[in-house]
Write a protein that holds these residues in place. Sequence first.
Motif, mmCIF file in Angstrom:
data_model
loop_
_atom_site.group_PDB
_atom_site.id
_atom_site.type_symbol
_atom_site.label_atom_id
_atom_site.label_comp_id
_atom_site.label_asym_id
_atom_site.label_seq_id
_atom_site.Cartn_x
_atom_site.Cartn_y
_atom_site.Cartn_z
ATOM 1 N N GLN A 42 0.828 -1.198 0.000
ATOM 2 C CA GLN A 42 0.000 0.000 0.000
ATOM 3 C C GLN A 42 0.867 1.254 0.000
ATOM 4 O OE1 GLN A 42 -3.169 0.302 2.857
ATOM 5 N NE2 GLN A 42 -3.615 -1.884 2.807
ATOM 6 N N ILE A 43 0.433 2.244 -0.791
ATOM 7 C CA ILE A 43 1.037 3.572 -0.812
ATOM 8 C C ILE A 43 -0.107 4.567 -0.826
ATOM 9 C CG2 ILE A 43 2.419 5.223 -2.148
ATOM 10 C CD1 ILE A 43 4.209 3.189 -1.058
ATOM 11 N N PHE A 44 0.112 5.726 -0.238
ATOM 12 C CA PHE A 44 -0.936 6.739 -0.197
ATOM 13 C C PHE A 44 -0.856 7.615 -1.447
ATOM 14 C CE2 PHE A 44 -3.555 10.207 1.197
ATOM 15 C CZ PHE A 44 -4.421 9.644 2.119
ATOM 16 N N GLY A 45 -2.022 7.885 -2.052
ATOM 17 C CA GLY A 45 -2.090 8.763 -3.210
ATOM 18 C C GLY A 45 -2.974 9.961 -2.937
ATOM 19 N N VAL A 46 -2.530 11.130 -3.402
ATOM 20 C CA VAL A 46 -3.305 12.368 -3.283
ATOM 21 C C VAL A 46 -3.412 12.995 -4.667
ATOM 22 C CG1 VAL A 46 -3.460 14.666 -2.250
ATOM 23 C CG2 VAL A 46 -2.485 12.777 -0.933
ATOM 24 N N ASP A 47 -4.615 13.437 -5.016
ATOM 25 C CA ASP A 47 -4.872 14.070 -6.305
ATOM 26 C C ASP A 47 -5.295 15.514 -6.067
ATOM 27 O OD1 ASP A 47 -5.316 14.512 -8.979
ATOM 28 O OD2 ASP A 47 -7.121 13.263 -9.113
ATOM 29 N N TRP A 71 -1.932 8.338 8.060
ATOM 30 C CA TRP A 71 -0.875 7.743 7.244
ATOM 31 C C TRP A 71 0.478 8.354 7.584
ATOM 32 C CZ3 TRP A 71 -0.791 3.673 4.006
ATOM 33 C CH2 TRP A 71 0.325 3.525 3.180
ATOM 34 N N THR A 72 1.522 7.501 7.645
ATOM 35 C CA THR A 72 2.859 8.001 7.981
ATOM 36 C C THR A 72 3.932 7.583 6.975
ATOM 37 O OG1 THR A 72 3.242 6.071 9.407
ATOM 38 C CG2 THR A 72 2.368 8.071 10.459
ATOM 39 N N GLY A 73 3.568 6.841 5.944
ATOM 40 C CA GLY A 73 4.563 6.352 4.986
ATOM 41 C C GLY A 73 4.701 7.237 3.764
ATOM 42 N N PRO A 74 5.269 6.700 2.671
ATOM 43 C CA PRO A 74 5.448 7.459 1.435
ATOM 44 C C PRO A 74 4.112 7.928 0.861
ATOM 45 C CG PRO A 74 6.749 5.444 1.401
ATOM 46 C CD PRO A 74 5.844 5.346 2.584
ATOM 47 N N VAL A 75 4.158 9.073 0.170
ATOM 48 C CA VAL A 75 2.950 9.675 -0.408
ATOM 49 C C VAL A 75 3.242 10.104 -1.838
ATOM 50 C CG1 VAL A 75 1.253 11.543 -0.227
ATOM 51 C CG2 VAL A 75 2.182 10.504 1.859
ATOM 52 N N GLY A 76 2.359 9.752 -2.749
ATOM 53 C CA GLY A 76 2.405 10.256 -4.114
ATOM 54 C C GLY A 76 1.367 11.344 -4.269
ATOM 55 N N VAL A 77 1.722 12.425 -4.934
ATOM 56 C CA VAL A 77 0.831 13.578 -5.072
ATOM 57 C C VAL A 77 0.786 14.010 -6.531
ATOM 58 C CG1 VAL A 77 0.341 15.939 -4.333
ATOM 59 C CG2 VAL A 77 1.430 14.341 -2.735
ATOM 60 N N THR A 78 -0.406 14.218 -7.059
ATOM 61 C CA THR A 78 -0.524 14.772 -8.400
ATOM 62 C C THR A 78 -0.607 16.294 -8.324
ATOM 63 O OG1 THR A 78 -2.939 14.976 -8.646
ATOM 64 C CG2 THR A 78 -1.957 12.785 -8.993
ATOM 65 N N PHE A 79 -0.226 16.929 -9.433
ATOM 66 C CA PHE A 79 -0.307 18.388 -9.518
ATOM 67 C C PHE A 79 -0.803 18.775 -10.907
ATOM 68 C CE2 PHE A 79 1.242 22.649 -10.413
ATOM 69 C CZ PHE A 79 0.839 23.320 -9.265
ATOM 70 N N PRO A 80 -1.731 19.758 -11.000
ATOM 71 C CA PRO A 80 -2.279 20.147 -12.301
ATOM 72 C C PRO A 80 -1.360 21.108 -13.061
ATOM 73 C CG PRO A 80 -3.354 21.418 -10.573
ATOM 74 C CD PRO A 80 -2.428 20.431 -9.878
ATOM 75 N N ALA A 133 -0.399 10.858 -14.061
ATOM 76 C CA ALA A 133 -0.706 9.865 -13.030
ATOM 77 C C ALA A 133 -1.948 9.065 -13.396
ATOM 78 C CB ALA A 133 -0.900 10.551 -11.681
ATOM 79 N N ALA A 134 -2.990 9.763 -13.827
ATOM 80 C CA ALA A 134 -4.227 9.074 -14.215
ATOM 81 C C ALA A 134 -3.971 8.124 -15.377
ATOM 82 C CB ALA A 134 -5.303 10.094 -14.585
ATOM 83 N N GLY A 135 -3.169 8.571 -16.333
ATOM 84 C CA GLY A 135 -2.865 7.730 -17.479
ATOM 85 C C GLY A 135 -2.084 6.483 -17.111
ATOM 86 N N VAL A 136 -1.100 6.641 -16.241
ATOM 87 C CA VAL A 136 -0.308 5.499 -15.782
ATOM 88 C C VAL A 136 -1.212 4.447 -15.140
ATOM 89 C CG1 VAL A 136 1.373 4.790 -14.027
ATOM 90 C CG2 VAL A 136 1.891 6.718 -15.540
ATOM 91 N N ALA A 137 -2.164 4.909 -14.340
ATOM 92 C CA ALA A 137 -3.089 3.979 -13.683
ATOM 93 C C ALA A 137 -3.985 3.280 -14.699
ATOM 94 C CB ALA A 137 -3.930 4.727 -12.656
ATOM 95 N N GLY A 145 -2.600 6.404 -9.700
ATOM 96 C CA GLY A 145 -1.348 6.684 -10.418
ATOM 97 C C GLY A 145 -0.325 7.394 -9.573
ATOM 98 N N ALA A 146 -0.766 8.293 -8.708
ATOM 99 C CA ALA A 146 0.171 8.978 -7.804
ATOM 100 C C ALA A 146 0.854 7.992 -6.884
ATOM 101 C CB ALA A 146 -0.588 10.030 -6.986
ATOM 102 N N ALA A 147 0.077 7.051 -6.359
ATOM 103 C CA ALA A 147 0.666 6.027 -5.482
ATOM 104 C C ALA A 147 1.634 5.146 -6.251
ATOM 105 C CB ALA A 147 -0.456 5.187 -4.855
ATOM 106 N N MET A 148 1.290 4.810 -7.491
ATOM 107 C CA MET A 148 2.189 3.982 -8.319
ATOM 108 C C MET A 148 3.513 4.676 -8.545
ATOM 109 S SD MET A 148 -0.534 2.624 -11.193
ATOM 110 C CE MET A 148 0.756 1.832 -12.179
ATOM 111 N N ARG A 149 3.475 5.965 -8.861
ATOM 112 C CA ARG A 149 4.724 6.687 -9.114
ATOM 113 C C ARG A 149 5.547 6.831 -7.842
ATOM 114 N NH1 ARG A 149 5.001 8.674 -14.387
ATOM 115 N NH2 ARG A 149 7.222 8.812 -13.866
#
Length: 248
Positions: A2-7, A56-65, A110-114, A239-243
């Motif tokens: 599990q990884i945390f994703g933020v959009d 959540w305290t682990g790694p976080v992926g974040v998207t940016f517009p 990110a959305a595309g990668v997912a 996708g943010a979590a994947m990256r």
Amino acid sequence: MQIFGVDIGGSGIKGAPVDLDRGDLTDERYKVLTPHPATPDSVADGVKEVVDHFGWTGPVGVTFPGVVTDGAMIRTAANVDKGWIDTDARVLLGGRLGGAPVTVVNDADAAGVAEMAFGAGRDRTGTVIMLTFGTGIGSAVFTDGVLVPNTELGHLELHGHDAEKRASSKAKEDHDLSWEHWAHRVQQYLAHVEMLFSPELFIVGGGVSRKAHKFLHLIEGVNAQIVPAQLQNNAGIVGAAMRAAHGA
């Protein structure tokens, strides 16, 4: 795993933990409104609120517009405060999240990668273009599954304007367009993108993908296959979590 994703979007900041084996959220996503003005500090506060909601305290992926380089540096900010430009978002958000490892990626990429891994683009070769219709229009271009990052095709000129000013979901709302009228604008935009890139497949994402039945059948004259995003508006979070799992 599990990884945390933020959009981060023009209207909302949403996130959740992501199961990277399934490509799905492990809990119902939590969303806060994007502050206005959407300055770096105010948006960072929103990201912290979303992450803290889950403890959540682990790694976080974040998207940016906007354009993001090296998983950190913000180069454009069309639909948020211009103070973001040349901001090291990894440092800003990592500091706000107590030193958690943060990876930042363009929202549509990110959305595309997912979608390419778990959704409508899975096992597809050739040229595939993901387009996210929301406050603006984001784009992710893939050739045989390989991403060409930061394409930002929403800013192509269409009838003398940025395409997203005419064909985004926000444009539909701002101008109170019917589904038929808006679909005609989307059709003109897709035809323009198709002329430039000749894709085999368009994946239509963003919140409007939930209502694909209202407009996709109205689009004519485009040779490429057009399908809605299967992960719908969760694609950016996944996708943010994947990256983040791969360090961008």
